[in-house]
Design an enzyme around this catalytic site. Structure first.
Site, PDB file in Angstrom:
ATOM      1  CG  ASP A  29      -2.015   0.993   1.198  1.00 46.39           C
ATOM      2  OD1 ASP A  29      -2.129   1.704   0.185  1.00 46.39           O
ATOM      3  OD2 ASP A  29      -2.774   1.070   2.184  1.00 46.39           O
ATOM      4  CG  ASP A  30      -0.007   4.753  -0.167  1.00 48.85           C
ATOM      5  OD1 ASP A  30      -0.849   4.243  -0.922  1.00 48.85           O
ATOM      6  OD2 ASP A  30      -0.261   5.728   0.585  1.00 48.85           O
ATOM      7  CB  CYS A  70      -6.400   2.580  -1.813  1.00 50.00           C
ATOM      8  SG  CYS A  70      -5.044   3.283  -0.879  1.00 50.00           S
ATOM      9  NE  ARG A  74      -6.289  -1.143  -1.981  1.00 49.28           N
ATOM     10  CZ  ARG A  74      -5.360  -1.637  -1.185  1.00 49.28           C
ATOM     11  NH1 ARG A  74      -5.566  -2.768  -0.556  1.00 49.28           N
ATOM     12  NH2 ARG A  74      -4.227  -0.997  -1.003  1.00 49.28           N
ATOM     13  CE  LYS A 124      -5.990   0.437   1.858  1.00 48.66           C
ATOM     14  NZ  LYS A 124      -5.141   1.620   1.734  1.00 48.66           N
ATOM     15  CG  HIS A 126      -9.788   1.112   0.808  1.00 44.05           C
ATOM     16  ND1 HIS A 126      -8.745   2.011   0.718  1.00 44.05           N
ATOM     17  CD2 HIS A 126     -10.904   1.851   1.041  1.00 44.05           C
ATOM     18  CE1 HIS A 126      -9.204   3.233   0.874  1.00 44.05           C
ATOM     19  NE2 HIS A 126     -10.503   3.160   1.081  1.00 44.05           N
ATOM     20  CB  SER A 159      -6.504   3.749   4.433  1.00 45.56           C
ATOM     21  OG  SER A 159      -6.563   3.690   3.024  1.00 45.56           O
ATOM     22  CG  HIS A 240      -1.841   4.058   3.485  1.00 50.51           C
ATOM     23  ND1 HIS A 240      -2.351   4.818   4.518  1.00 50.51           N
ATOM     24  CD2 HIS A 240      -2.538   4.417   2.385  1.00 50.51           C
ATOM     25  CE1 HIS A 240      -3.310   5.603   4.048  1.00 50.51           C
ATOM     26  NE2 HIS A 240      -3.438   5.377   2.752  1.00 50.51           N
ATOM     27  CG  ASP A 292      -2.292   0.738  -3.241  1.00 50.69           C
ATOM     28  OD1 ASP A 292      -1.151   1.192  -3.021  1.00 50.69           O
ATOM     29  OD2 ASP A 292      -3.282   1.050  -2.555  1.00 50.69           O
ATOM     30  CG  ASN A 293      -1.431   4.311  -4.429  1.00 48.73           C
ATOM     31  OD1 ASN A 293      -2.489   3.854  -3.999  1.00 48.73           O
ATOM     32  ND2 ASN A 293      -0.502   4.798  -3.628  1.00 48.73           N
ATOM     33  CE  LYS A 317      -2.526   7.446  -1.523  1.00 51.52           C
ATOM     34  NZ  LYS A 317      -2.720   7.052  -0.111  1.00 51.52           N
TER      35      LYS A 317
HETATM   36 CA   LIG Z   1      -2.588   3.011  -1.641  1.00 51.58          CA
END
Ligand SMILES: [Ca+2]
Length: 482
Positions: A29-30, A70, A74, A124, A126, A159, A240, A292-293, A317
């Site tokens: 994540d991130d 995010c 996903r 996660k 989301h 998140s 994240h 994811d980014n 991001k």
């Molecule tokens: Ca993310």
């Protein structure tokens, strides 16, 4: 020059002759393109486990998340369809929003379950729970992950800085989020992290989440055997915010709390790899690691720490620029994917759906995975006459579009339309109305060629509009030919 290459009969028969492998997708994540050492020799965040994965597999240099944030990424990863085709046109879901994936829509999980796999998601989510807003965490969270193909789910709703702070197992909160936590001060260093105030389960501790989720992922793997293939989707909560590296990880990087948390994230990935080794499942497992980014990493932090979390790419991001969506992507599959190999194929995380189908020799129906290309030929190092993808569509956090084809990237906006300044600019008469970059000559997206190359602007605009209009970017006959 860029045209779709149908999967040939030879490749299909090769795929069907392989034993169906286990599939593990680890989604950071991130985490930025420039965080793992195997992508950035100047990285200040040691990532020995990710580097080991790359040394034993294939590393992609031109991989993209379908969105710069995010939730839409996903959705795209699990369904093979761009999320901007849904009701979510910008931003992300909140913790009380309903399920975004349409029940009945095929996902990687339901595809694999239909093909005899045990399927689990740990991490996660989301993507929302239930059918209406606001979600009531006192009641069964139906429909949820179980309804879209996962036999087992354990994780957090969204998140780790979004309420409610609670664990969900299958269709129930493990503990009702009946307590309240105060808004933390926005800490980007100092070990205290950042989260929004609101509902929390009494026993929930932010700093324990990464460990808890990893424990559950390891336990899922330990329940598997060689008798039945399995799929584990492991979307990490890290790195994240809140950046809360614990104990032994504090001070392990040269990039502050963020860097230390990247090191801790890498160690969590290492635990998954070790479990696969310990259970003798590694040889039969295709592992994908990606993010994811891009990283949420500010210009003053690049300067302060000398660490480029998004590598050489512009922005961060949420942005329409490369830093928003160009992500690390590594695939390891012993005996199938050549060790220590690198691919510059243009790919998107939506491609995992068609690729997974190809790996198990399953044909996809026409009305699923509308934006998913089979990248198995690239993974197997097969010579191809052209690029697999005709183009990729990028999407910023506030809903701006870009389209990339070959060396050209067209952005139908001015500014980042994400977190970086300038976020948005109004076009002035006689000046460029958007951005056009030649990434081969200008990877830093500095020289806007919009006015100089009107024919490229027109061609890419027309292609993007075709993808939007037709509800798909993969040709209709494509899946059927696999
Ligand atoms: Ca993310």
């Amino acid at each position: 020059m860029c045209c779709a290459v149908p999967v040939g009969a030879n490749l299909q028969s090769a795929a069907t002759q392989m034993r169906k492998p286990n599939v593990v997708i680890i989604l950071a994540d991130d985490m930025g393109w420039g965080d793992p050492g195997c992508y950035n020799t100047q990285s200040k965040t040691p990532t020995p486990n990710i580097d080991r994965l790359a040394a034993r597999g294939m590393r992609f240099t031109d991989a993209h998340s379908p969105s710069a944030v995010c939730t839409p990424t996903r959705y795209g990863l699990l369904t093979g369809r761009y999320a901007w085709r849904t009701s979510l046109k910008s931003g992300v879901l909140q913790g009380y929003d309903p399920l975004l994936i349409e029940t009945g829509r095929m996902t990687i999980a339901s595809l694999l379950r239909q093909n005899g796999y045990n399927t689990g998601a740990v991490g996660k989510w989301h993507l929302g729970f239930g059918a209406q807003k606001p979600v009531d965490y006192a009641k069964p969270l139906v429909p949820g992950p179980n309804a879209v193909g996962f036999d087992y789910f354990f994780g957090i709703p969204s998140s780790l800085d979004f309420t409610p702070y609670v664990y969900v197992e299958n269709e129930r909160a493990t503990e009702f989020p009946g307590a309240t936590v105060a808004d933390s001060k926005h800490q980007r260093d100092g070990g205290k992290g950042f989260w929004r105030g609101g509902a929390i389960a009494p026993g929930f501790k932010h700093e324990e989440t990464l460990q808890t989720l990893t424990d559950k992922a390891v336990a899922f793997l330990q329940r598997q055997s060689k008798k039945k293939p399995f799929f584990l989707y492991f979307p990490l909560s890290a790195p994240h915010t809140p950046w809360m590296p614990v104990g032994e990880f504090r001070g392990r990087s040269g990039a502050g709390d963020y860097g230390d948390f990247v090191v801790q994230t890498d160690a969590a990935i290492g635990r998954v790899l070790k479990t696969l080794d310990d259970t003798k499942l590694s040889a039969d497992t295709l592992i994908i690691f990606t993010s994811d980014n891009g990283a949420h990493w500010l210009p003053n932090e690049i300067e302060r720490f000398g660490h480029r979390a998004n590598g050489p790419w512009r922005g961060q991001k949420a942005d329409i620029w490369e830093g928003g969506h160009r992500v690390p992507f590594i695939a390891r599959w012993p005996a199938q994917i050549k060790a220590n190999s690198v691919s510059d194929e243009l790919i998107c995380l939506t491609d995992l759906m068609a690729t997974t189908a190809a790996v198990i020799g399953a044909a996809l129906p026409e009305n699923v995975a509308e934006d998913s290309y089979d990248i198995l030929p690239a993974l197997l190092g097969r010579k191809q006459s052209g690029r697999i993808r005709e183009a990729v569509v990028h999407h910023s956090s506030d809903g701006a579009f870009a389209i990339r084809q070959g060396e050209w990237k067209l952005e139908l906006c001015l500014g980042s339309r994400g977190f970086s300044d300038p976020r948005t600019l109004d076009p002035k008469p006689g000046e460029a109305a958007g951005q056009l970059y030649n990434l081969k000559d200008d990877p830093g997206e500095k020289n806007n060629l919009w006015l100089q190359k009107p024919e490229v602007v027109a061609r890419l605009t027309a292609l993007l509009e075709k993808y939007q209009r037709e509800g798909r970017s993969v040709a209709r006959h494509r899946h059927a030919s696999q």
